[in-house]
Design an enzyme around this catalytic site. Structure first.
Site, PDB file in Angstrom:
ATOM      1  N   TYR A   1     -58.439  75.860   4.459  1.00  0.00           N
ATOM      2  CA  TYR A   1     -58.984  76.832   5.405  1.00  0.00           C
ATOM      3  C   TYR A   1     -60.461  76.499   5.675  1.00  0.00           C
ATOM      4  O   TYR A   1     -60.971  75.488   5.182  1.00  0.00           O
ATOM      5  CB  TYR A   1     -58.780  78.262   4.872  1.00  0.00           C
ATOM      6  CG  TYR A   1     -57.303  78.608   4.744  1.00  0.00           C
ATOM      7  CD1 TYR A   1     -56.481  78.624   5.883  1.00  0.00           C
ATOM      8  CD2 TYR A   1     -56.715  78.866   3.506  1.00  0.00           C
ATOM      9  CE1 TYR A   1     -55.119  78.905   5.776  1.00  0.00           C
ATOM     10  CE2 TYR A   1     -55.358  79.150   3.401  1.00  0.00           C
ATOM     11  CZ  TYR A   1     -54.563  79.163   4.524  1.00  0.00           C
ATOM     12  OH  TYR A   1     -53.223  79.424   4.436  1.00  0.00           O
TER      13      TYR A   1
ATOM     14  N   ARG B   1     -62.032  80.458  -5.065  1.00  0.00           N
ATOM     15  CA  ARG B   1     -60.811  79.661  -5.232  1.00  0.00           C
ATOM     16  C   ARG B   1     -61.051  78.279  -4.652  1.00  0.00           C
ATOM     17  O   ARG B   1     -61.521  78.146  -3.515  1.00  0.00           O
ATOM     18  CB  ARG B   1     -59.611  80.334  -4.554  1.00  0.00           C
ATOM     19  CG  ARG B   1     -58.345  79.507  -4.665  1.00  0.00           C
ATOM     20  CD  ARG B   1     -57.069  80.268  -4.304  1.00  0.00           C
ATOM     21  NE  ARG B   1     -56.440  80.802  -5.504  1.00  0.00           N
ATOM     22  CZ  ARG B   1     -55.126  81.042  -5.637  1.00  0.00           C
ATOM     23  NH1 ARG B   1     -54.306  80.821  -4.625  1.00  0.00           N
ATOM     24  NH2 ARG B   1     -54.628  81.526  -6.743  1.00  0.00           N
TER      25      ARG B   1
ATOM     26  N   ARG C   1     -45.483  83.877  -7.111  1.00  0.00           N
ATOM     27  CA  ARG C   1     -44.070  84.124  -6.808  1.00  0.00           C
ATOM     28  C   ARG C   1     -43.346  84.968  -7.842  1.00  0.00           C
ATOM     29  O   ARG C   1     -42.536  85.829  -7.460  1.00  0.00           O
ATOM     30  CB  ARG C   1     -43.356  82.782  -6.558  1.00  0.00           C
ATOM     31  CG  ARG C   1     -43.773  82.166  -5.234  1.00  0.00           C
ATOM     32  CD  ARG C   1     -43.384  80.722  -5.131  1.00  0.00           C
ATOM     33  NE  ARG C   1     -44.063  79.922  -6.130  1.00  0.00           N
ATOM     34  CZ  ARG C   1     -43.779  78.651  -6.389  1.00  0.00           C
ATOM     35  NH1 ARG C   1     -42.808  78.053  -5.724  1.00  0.00           N
ATOM     36  NH2 ARG C   1     -44.441  77.988  -7.314  1.00  0.00           N
TER      37      ARG C   1
ATOM     38  N   GLN D   1     -59.764  89.109  -1.758  1.00  0.00           N
ATOM     39  CA  GLN D   1     -59.976  87.703  -1.428  1.00  0.00           C
ATOM     40  C   GLN D   1     -60.374  87.594   0.034  1.00  0.00           C
ATOM     41  O   GLN D   1     -59.624  88.003   0.924  1.00  0.00           O
ATOM     42  CB  GLN D   1     -58.704  86.874  -1.681  1.00  0.00           C
ATOM     43  CG  GLN D   1     -58.981  85.373  -1.527  1.00  0.00           C
ATOM     44  CD  GLN D   1     -57.738  84.510  -1.539  1.00  0.00           C
ATOM     45  OE1 GLN D   1     -56.805  84.745  -0.759  1.00  0.00           O
ATOM     46  NE2 GLN D   1     -57.701  83.507  -2.404  1.00  0.00           N
TER      47      GLN D   1
HETATM   48  C1  LIG Z   1     -46.028  84.229  -0.066  1.00  0.00           C
HETATM   49  C2  LIG Z   1     -47.267  83.577  -0.571  1.00  0.00           C
HETATM   50  C3  LIG Z   1     -48.479  83.836   0.052  1.00  0.00           C
HETATM   51  C4  LIG Z   1     -49.661  83.262  -0.417  1.00  0.00           C
HETATM   52  N1  LIG Z   1     -50.863  83.595   0.132  1.00  0.00           N
HETATM   53  C5  LIG Z   1     -52.012  83.203  -0.442  1.00  0.00           C
HETATM   54  C6  LIG Z   1     -53.263  83.730  -0.027  1.00  0.00           C
HETATM   55  O1  LIG Z   1     -53.328  84.585   0.824  1.00  0.00           O
HETATM   56  N2  LIG Z   1     -54.376  83.242  -0.612  1.00  0.00           N
HETATM   57  C7  LIG Z   1     -54.325  82.294  -1.589  1.00  0.00           C
HETATM   58  O2  LIG Z   1     -55.359  81.866  -2.097  1.00  0.00           O
HETATM   59  N3  LIG Z   1     -53.152  81.815  -2.030  1.00  0.00           N
HETATM   60  C8  LIG Z   1     -51.999  82.264  -1.499  1.00  0.00           C
HETATM   61  N4  LIG Z   1     -50.797  81.830  -2.002  1.00  0.00           N
HETATM   62  C9  LIG Z   1     -50.792  80.904  -3.153  1.00  0.00           C
HETATM   63  C10 LIG Z   1     -50.630  81.690  -4.458  1.00  0.00           C
HETATM   64  O3  LIG Z   1     -51.718  82.529  -4.711  1.00  0.00           O
HETATM   65  C11 LIG Z   1     -50.452  80.738  -5.654  1.00  0.00           C
HETATM   66  O4  LIG Z   1     -51.625  79.973  -5.804  1.00  0.00           O
HETATM   67  C12 LIG Z   1     -49.263  79.807  -5.478  1.00  0.00           C
HETATM   68  O5  LIG Z   1     -48.146  80.486  -4.956  1.00  0.00           O
HETATM   69  C13 LIG Z   1     -48.857  79.172  -6.816  1.00  0.00           C
HETATM   70  O6  LIG Z   1     -48.518  80.157  -7.746  1.00  0.00           O
HETATM   71  P1  LIG Z   1     -46.971  80.501  -8.148  1.00  0.00           P
HETATM   72  O7  LIG Z   1     -46.357  79.214  -8.576  1.00  0.00           O
HETATM   73  O8  LIG Z   1     -47.101  81.504  -9.242  1.00  0.00           O
HETATM   74  O9  LIG Z   1     -46.304  81.053  -6.922  1.00  0.00           O
HETATM   75  C14 LIG Z   1     -49.614  82.386  -1.506  1.00  0.00           C
HETATM   76  C15 LIG Z   1     -48.378  82.112  -2.111  1.00  0.00           C
HETATM   77  C16 LIG Z   1     -47.225  82.722  -1.681  1.00  0.00           C
HETATM   78  C17 LIG Z   1     -45.929  82.436  -2.379  1.00  0.00           C
END
Ligand SMILES: Cc1cc2nc3c(=O)[nH]c(=O)nc-3n(C[C@H](O)[C@H](O)[C@H](O)COP(=O)(O)O)c2cc1C
Ligand SMILES: Cc1cc2nc3c(=O)[nH]c(=O)nc-3n(C[C@H](O)[C@H](O)[C@H](O)COP(=O)(O)OP(=O)(O)OC[C@H]3O[C@@H](n4cnc5c(N)ncnc54)[C@H](O)[C@@H]3O)c2cc1C
Length: 763
Positions: A572, A620, A715, A491
């Site tokens: 971003y 995304r 998560r 990404q």
């Molecule tokens: C610790 C953490 C770091 C994340 N970093 C990114 C990232 O670098 N790029 C991105 O597009 N989304 C990032 N996200 C968002 C996740 O990809 C995801 O869209 C979001 O957590 C919802 O999914 P979940 O409910 O399964 O956690 C991050 C989420 C978490 C928890």
């Protein structure tokens, strides 16, 4: 107590009964505006649980009601001249008129005084003489409206039109019949509720309703038209109305969703539809009304509870139940309002989508109801997806994007780890990404990897702007390819105005304590007052950053990535152009959507040109700014997705929000999946859903219902790198690749799950 119940519907009568049962000394009166035996509607459906509640509260009326119930198990979905029948749904139904007759009879027997043809005026002083006045006067409650401000009434009028009809045709299954007319689609919800009668609700969109001329017709004409449209289901039987006096447009309602913040005002208490409504497509309005009545009577008669405490408990407990149902009801209502997008599904998938529309019925729940049907559905899914004859969870079906094949539909979502030094991924990343690849996911995303030092979110972010970083990534992709079947996607992003902030766990989006670097964005809008004011990008900045993205893509080829994603979400840099809450430019990069997309599309196109044509690319996006019309709306997200697809995106990674600090997202299970569904089925594009998706059952339902093509979990993977292997063990799915040294663990886990399932069956 001297109690006036306004309204002789299910709520009013059942409350009167429940009060008398608890204390015969109560002097209870029911006032109903209609004459005895005159009522709207036809049948109502209940669940077994509601019947149990009725039996426990009043076995006498409960027994009569349950003896008269019509039972049926099957649901038939008719679409495109096919019928999909599934079983095990266990409904019971009774005529509304008969239900009210039983309740009125029982109320009289217990000494309740019933006053028919008694229109009650909330503005009259007489109500002061009563100890309690129960507003059980239905969806259009005048008593509620008199104090609407106090009750905090929120009314939403839904889009579709419907009419509640009956027919002597007896359906042997709960029947959904979808028919195409010259003016659009129209459908019926039909079910038998007595030996000789069925409910037949006809529903369609407002344009179809007007297009068919139903807005101009009287009831007889409207019914004749419906009889013609649905002739093949009616076997020559007529459709009937019990509201013949209403003109077409009055009989065809738009459903009103009611929520009240407060349910009582001094001695006036709201009950049933007066307090809340649940869309007829989940058939729970009468259940709610009856269960409200039981609870209210119970708390009012409980010794030691004063009225204030009693009413507080009544509202707190019932409101929770109502909120749960209204959530399901909203999903179901929206499904019927947006049904156009599913109409070109094949019948099996259309039926599956319909059955799971409210999210109350899951994939495994359907298996419990009708194993054969679900297995046939799974087989069809696999056949369509892979050409293979297989009965297995849909999440394990492989998928191809360009020449890249993923072994299953589970994706490790991108997650910033804030653990790099000078942008170089280290041992932490090798173990982190390596473990998740070995954990069985089909596709593993890296975190947002930044195209320049200034493009980082924090000093701990990974980068792709020099050879050292590319070599470090190569070590990771080599490991993934040599030690798992997973594919790996890089990404790429630029932090824009959300850059120069602390490591994730030191404070979300807070500027660095020292060593901040200047940030750029579409406009000079700071993320929050504590953040830096970004410098709006000049054309020279745009060329430079575009060049950085392209250079990163070229390095990604050498670094061995299977796929690249452009991060244009979450506020971003590229997202700051797309969202109007950040983009305040007045040049050709601001204003209209086409202008706001111009630069992100330019970058994407340049990246696509640099990336091998046999390898896929995704983007995304934030499909909703949660800012109403001021931000990106889901409707606009469809256009955004289409624009990127045209520029060569093979997959739309559908996230939402994080584009402005004051957004008010509506969280919940699967809360972003509806956006993926919308984009996939309105724009006909491959999508990936993400956000609060936690268990395999949800994943299987999303995929089978065609709401996404891939499902990303973030998560859940943080604490369980082996999420997919665990799911495979749970499903006893033998074709999931497992790292050979781990085979013993898999076999044991599968055995344990099997034993657990056996014990559940025995108990
Ligand atoms: C610790 C953490 C770091 C994340 N970093 C990114 C990232 O670098 N790029 C991105 O597009 N989304 C990032 N996200 C968002 C996740 O990809 C995801 O869209 C979001 O957590 C919802 O999914 P979940 O409910 O399964 O956690 C991050 C989420 C978490 C928890
Ligand atoms: C098309 C359709 C299908 C439905 N299908 C189902 C189903 O399958 N299962 C289900 O559980 N629910 C269903 N419902 C919902 C269900 O009808 C209601 O949720 C339920 O009737 C609520 O009961 P209630 O007693 O609160 O209100 P109501 O049943 O509306 O009763 C209110 C009563 O108050 C009377 N009244 C109103 N104002 C006054 C006044 N000022 N003075 C005197 N009397 C007054 C009215 O005449 C009425 O009899 C459906 C609703 C619709 C519209």
């Amino acid at each position: 107590m001297k109690i006036a119940c306004i309204g002789g519907g299910p709520a009013g009568f059942y409350f009167a009964i429940s009060m008398k049962l608890r204390d015969p000394r109560h002097d209870v009166h029911v006032f109903e505006r209609n004459a005895e035996g005159v009522t709207f509607g036809w049948g109502v459906v209940f669940s077994d649980q509601t019947v149990e509640n009725l039996m426990a509260n009043d076995p006498v009326s409960g027994r009569i009601i349950s003896d008269e119930f019509a039972h049926w198990d099957d649901i038939d979905v008719h679409i495109h001249d096919a019928c999909v029948r599934s079983s095990g749904h266990g409904f019971i139904g009774i005529g509304r008129k008969r239900l009210l007759e039983i309740l009125a009879g029982r109320a009289r027997e217990l000494g309740v005084e019933i006053h028919y043809e008694a229109e009650c005026d909330p503005n009259l002083g007489v109500w002061r003489d009563w100890d309690l006045v129960i507003a059980a006067d239905g969806i259009n409650s005048r008593f509620r409206e008199t104090h609407a401000e106090h009750f905090g009434v929120d009314i939403q009028e839904r889009a579709n039109r419907f009419v509640w009809l009956g027919t002597p045709k007896t359906f042997d299954a709960f029947t959904f019949a979808f028919e195409k007319t010259a003016a659009g689609w129209i459908w019926a919800h039909a079910y038998r509720f007595a030996e000789d009668c069925s409910t037949f609700i006809v529903e369609c969109s407002e344009p179809t309703w007007a297009g068919l001329g139903l807005d101009q017709m009287d009831q007889a004409e409207a019914i004749a038209l419906c009889e013609k449209i649905f002739a093949k289901y009616l076997d020559g039987q007529p459709l009937l109305t019990n509201a013949a006096h209403l003109r077409g447009s009055a009989a065809w309602l738009r459903f009103r969703r009611i929520i009240c913040e407060r349910w009582h005002y001094d001695k006036l208490i709201l009950l049933g539809d007066a307090a809340h409504t649940a869309h007829f497509s989940i058939g729970s309005g009468t259940k709610l009304a009856l269960e409200d009545a039981i609870k209210l009577a119970e708390v009012l008669n409980r010794p030691g509870l004063d009225r204030i405490e009693a009413l507080a408990e009544y509202q707190a407990e019932r409101n929770l139940e109502v909120l749960k149902l209204q959530n399901s009801a909203r999903n179901s209502t929206e499904w019927f309002e947006t049904v156009e997008r599913y109409l070109d599904f094949e019948p099996w998938q259309f039926a599956y989508s319909l059955l799971t529309r409210s999210q109350r019925i899951s994939h495994e729940n359907l298996r419990l109801r009708d194993r054969d049907w679900l297995e046939e559905t799974e087989r069809t899914f696999w056949k369509k997806a892979t050409g293979e004859e297989k009965t297995a969870w849909p999440m394990f079906a492989p998928m191809k994007l360009r020449e890249m094949e993923v072994q299953n539909r589970i994706v490790v979502s991108p997650m910033a780890m804030y653990s790099a030094r000078d942008g170089v991924p280290g041992d932490f990343h090798l173990v982190h990404l390596g473990a998740r690849a070995q954990g069985g996911a089909g596709l593993v995303f890296t975190e947002m990897t930044c195209v320049s030092p200034e493009g980082r979110i924090s000093p701990g972010c990974t980068g792709m702007w020099n050879g050292e970083q590319a070599a470090a990534w190569r070590r990771i992709t080599d490991f993934v390819h040599a030690n798992s079947k997973a594919k790996i996607c890089l990404q790429l992003g630029h932090s824009g105005g959300k850059g120069s902030t602390r490591l994730g766990w030191d404070g979300d989006n807070l500027p660095l304590v020292e060593g901040n670097w200047p940030v750029i964005s579409a406009s000079d809008v700071p993320w929050a007052p504590v953040n830096q004011q970004p410098r709006p990008m000049s054309r020279a900045d745009m060329d430079e950053v575009k060049g950085q993205f392209v250079a990163a893509v070229r390095m990604a080829i050498d670094a061995g990535f299977d796929m690249v994603e452009m991060h244009a979400a979450h506020g971003y840099l590229l997202s700051s152009f797309i969202t109007p809450v950040q983009n305040k430019r007045t040049d050709e990069y601001g204003g209209s959507l086409a202008n706001r997309l111009r630069y992100p599309l330019e970058v994407f196109t340049a990246m696509r040109e640099a990336w091998p044509s046999d390898r896929p690319m995704s983007v995304r996006i934030s499909a909703n700014d949660w800012a109403g019309e001021q931000g990106v709306t889901p409707d606009e997200a469809v256009l955004i997705a289409e624009a990127f697809a045209e520029a060569g995106a093979d997959l739309i990674d559908v996230s939402a929000g994080q584009t402005w600090a004051d957004a008010k997202p509506v969280y919940g299970r699967l809360f972003q999946t509806p956006f993926s569904d919308k984009i996939r089925n309105e724009a006909k594009l491959a999508t990936m859903a993400v956000g609060n998706i936690t268990d395999p059952d949800q994943v299987n339902a999303i995929l089978t219902a065609g709401r996404a093509d891939l499902v990303a979990l973030a998560r859940p993977h943080l604490v369980d790198p082996m999420w997919t292997l665990r799911a495979a063990a749970m499903a006893n799915y033998r074709d999931q690749w497992v790292p050979p040294p781990y085979l013993g663990g898999m076999a044991q886990m599968a055995r344990l799950f099997e034993r657990e399932a056996e014990m559940r069956q025995q108990s």
